[in-house]
Scaffold this motif. Structure first.
Motif, PDB file in Angstrom:
ATOM      1  N   LEU A 106      -7.509  13.825  36.545  1.00  0.00           N
ATOM      2  CA  LEU A 106      -5.928  13.952  36.209  1.00  0.00           C
ATOM      3  C   LEU A 106      -5.466  14.062  34.997  1.00  0.00           C
ATOM      4  O   LEU A 106      -4.566  14.915  34.775  1.00  0.00           O
ATOM      5  N   TYR A 107      -5.939  13.601  33.890  1.00  0.00           N
ATOM      6  CA  TYR A 107      -5.656  13.656  32.662  1.00  0.00           C
ATOM      7  C   TYR A 107      -5.880  15.034  32.089  1.00  0.00           C
ATOM      8  O   TYR A 107      -5.195  15.840  31.317  1.00  0.00           O
ATOM      9  N   TRP A 108      -7.133  15.685  32.567  1.00  0.00           N
ATOM     10  CA  TRP A 108      -7.443  17.055  32.286  1.00  0.00           C
ATOM     11  C   TRP A 108      -6.400  18.096  32.820  1.00  0.00           C
ATOM     12  O   TRP A 108      -5.888  18.998  32.091  1.00  0.00           O
ATOM     13  N   ASN A 309      -1.576  22.824  20.342  1.00  0.00           N
ATOM     14  CA  ASN A 309      -2.689  22.635  19.709  1.00  0.00           C
ATOM     15  C   ASN A 309      -3.445  21.193  20.085  1.00  0.00           C
ATOM     16  O   ASN A 309      -4.723  21.141  20.498  1.00  0.00           O
ATOM     17  N   SER A 310      -2.801  20.329  20.269  1.00  0.00           N
ATOM     18  CA  SER A 310      -3.302  19.035  20.477  1.00  0.00           C
ATOM     19  C   SER A 310      -3.784  18.854  22.215  1.00  0.00           C
ATOM     20  O   SER A 310      -4.704  18.418  22.521  1.00  0.00           O
ATOM     21  N   ALA A 311      -3.062  19.671  22.901  1.00  0.00           N
ATOM     22  CA  ALA A 311      -3.426  19.835  24.436  1.00  0.00           C
ATOM     23  C   ALA A 311      -4.588  20.512  24.558  1.00  0.00           C
ATOM     24  O   ALA A 311      -5.487  19.959  25.309  1.00  0.00           O
ATOM     25  N   ALA A 315      -7.705  18.284  26.235  1.00  0.00           N
ATOM     26  CA  ALA A 315      -8.360  18.634  27.683  1.00  0.00           C
ATOM     27  C   ALA A 315      -9.654  18.993  27.424  1.00  0.00           C
ATOM     28  O   ALA A 315     -10.521  18.610  28.213  1.00  0.00           O
ATOM     29  N   SER A 316     -10.056  19.488  26.144  1.00  0.00           N
ATOM     30  CA  SER A 316     -11.543  19.927  26.107  1.00  0.00           C
ATOM     31  C   SER A 316     -12.314  18.851  25.687  1.00  0.00           C
ATOM     32  O   SER A 316     -13.622  18.669  26.329  1.00  0.00           O
TER      33      SER A 316
END
Length: 472
Positions: A106-108, A309-311, A315-316
């Motif tokens: 869900l967070y990814w 950039n943070s996303a 996600a990674s």
């Protein structure tokens, strides 16, 4: 355990596995500060002000209390076991594989959606400035920041440090200018005083419904502070960095959010048509600051680049963590010789690029339901953190262990936090404009939980997998 390049390494007790420790304490601190000031704050605060009037300060205060409580609970868990999977790992430890799987994916998904949404905002600004098609600008931004993330985690840290510094300096300068204007010490300003706090229909002109509506918007403005617990896992002293960041979250909220919102509602009427151009721009224009629109667009651009950039990074790393727990493709857990999960980065960015192109080529009726899934993910994440903290703290007490950092007034305050989160979810069901978000997000969450439960029962041995297990 294998520790060669491009192999899946075990996640050690510190939670680093094959990832590098390339982020400095200074970068972690600035990342945590930058996480508080998202692009959504610059863009979306006007909607909250128009919904509640000056009482938007109450909405932000209530939301801030909830976020401070949740971050305190997450801080307890993260200092005990720093891990790049953060709350997803703790959910798995507390409730089983199904919980870690569901909240992790869900967070990814949340951040894979955030990437194109931020790129669209940035591409509209840059495309207008440069006369280039917006879609090409958006693709270029995602590809460029993906490349910097792939090279090394230091590149992410350096970029985010400077992005965050620009946001911090801008907010502080805005508050300083606003303070001068309020006290009548800014000669060029056409406004002064704090009369707008009560002169335009009272402090709460739209009553409780307005405060409730702004409350939902305020809560989503705080999303992103949890990133520090993910990023800190790639620093030399994660426990110290997490503890330092969590402790300073209260005064940061007070200065950045309440300081800037107070300036805006003091100098601009809550029902002013100027707010349609954005809250910060309307306040700067009221102070007669030259080039207000350009200044705000430039700051929004930096804020968007920072969030983008943070996303990609977040996600990674969540994808990497899921892979080490056998809940994502195994290749996502491979790392380069610099400790970067390159495959996981590429897949997150590829998904974002597909969504970006779809935004410009498909009917909006196709994308709106997808975008709506962002709505309640933050609240679901908070709920999972709170439940995990209660379960893991009770287990620690039963074993006679003392947590490195203890969330106060346990268990009463923990249960109160859970009740507040559930209340927020119930509020979304009745606040106009948020029912679709709640419905679609609930369907997605339910589907992921079902898959997670199926996986757990398909392979009962996997339910005992922990971050300290050896990933093949």
């Amino acid at each position: 355990m294998r520790n060669n390049n491009n192999t899946v390494c075990a996640a050690d007790t510190g939670g680093h596995g094959g990832l590098s420790k390339g982020l400095s304490s200074r970068q972690i601190t600035m990342i945590s500060i930058g996480g508080v000031i998202g692009a959504g704050f610059f863009v979306g605060s006007a909607s909250a002000i128009m919904a509640a009037g000056p009482a938007v300060l109450v909405s932000f205060a209530i939301a801030a209390v909830l976020v401070v409580l949740v971050m305190g609970m997450l801080g307890e868990l993260a200092t005990a076991n720093p891990d790049t999977g953060s709350f997803s790992t703790y959910a798995q430890q507390a409730m089983g594989r199904w919980a870690g799987f569901a909240i992790g994916w869900l967070y990814w998904w949340f951040y894979v959606l955030v990437i194109p949404l931020e790129a669209i905002v940035a591409s509209d600004i840059l495309g207008h400035w440069l006369g280039i098609p917006s879609m090409l600008v958006g693709v270029g931004l995602i590809v460029g920041l993906t490349c910097t993330n792939i090279l090394s985690v230091k590149n992410f840290g350096v970029l985010e440090y400077w992005f965050s510094l620009v946001k911090v300096v801008t907010i502080l300068a805005f508050i300083a200018l606003g303070a001068f204007a309020i006290f009548g010490a800014l000669p060029i300003s056409s406004v002064s005083g704090v009369g707008h706090l009560w002169n335009d229909g009272g402090f709460a002109p739209t009553g409780i419904p307005g405060i409730a509506s702004a409350l939902v918007l305020a809560l989503f403005s705080f999303t992103g502070m949890e990133i520090v617990t993910i990023a800190a896992a790639e620093s030399e002293d994660p426990r110290r960095n997490i503890r330092k960041a969590i402790r300073s979250v209260v005064w940061r909220m007070l200065i950045f959010y309440f300081g800037s919102i107070f300036v805006i509602v003091s100098l601009v009427a809550w029902n002013s048509p100027a707010l349609a151009n954005g809250s910060f721009q309307s306040a700067l224009e009221a102070m007669n600051i030259p080039g207000a629109a350009t200044i705000v667009q430039a700051v929004i651009l930096v804020g968007v680049a920072s969030t983008l950039n943070s996303a990609i990074f977040t996600a990674s790393r969540m994808g990497y963590s899921l892979a080490t727990r056998h809940d994502a493709p195994r290749a996502w857990a491979t790392t380069t010789d610099k400790g970067v999960p390159r495959v996981s980065i590429l897949f997150a960015s590829a998904g974002a690029l597909v969504l970006l192109v779809a935004n410009y080529t498909l009917p909006q009726s196709v994308l709106v339901p997808l975008i709506a899934t962002i709505g309640t993910i933050a609240l679901v994440m908070y709920l999972v953190i709170a439940i995990s903290q209660v379960i893991l703290r009770k287990r620690a007490i039963a074993r006679g262990e003392v947590m490195r950092v203890q969330f106060p007034l346990f268990p009463g305050l923990s249960y109160l936090t859970i009740a507040l989160i559930v209340s927020f979810l119930a509020l979304m069901a009745v606040v106009p404009g948020h029912q679709m978000e709640l419905l679609v997000s609930s369907i997605l969450t339910g589907a992921l939980v079902i898959v997670g439960v199926w996986l757990q029962y398909r392979d009962r041995g996997a339910s005992s997998l922990s971050p300290t297990s050896v990933a093949e």
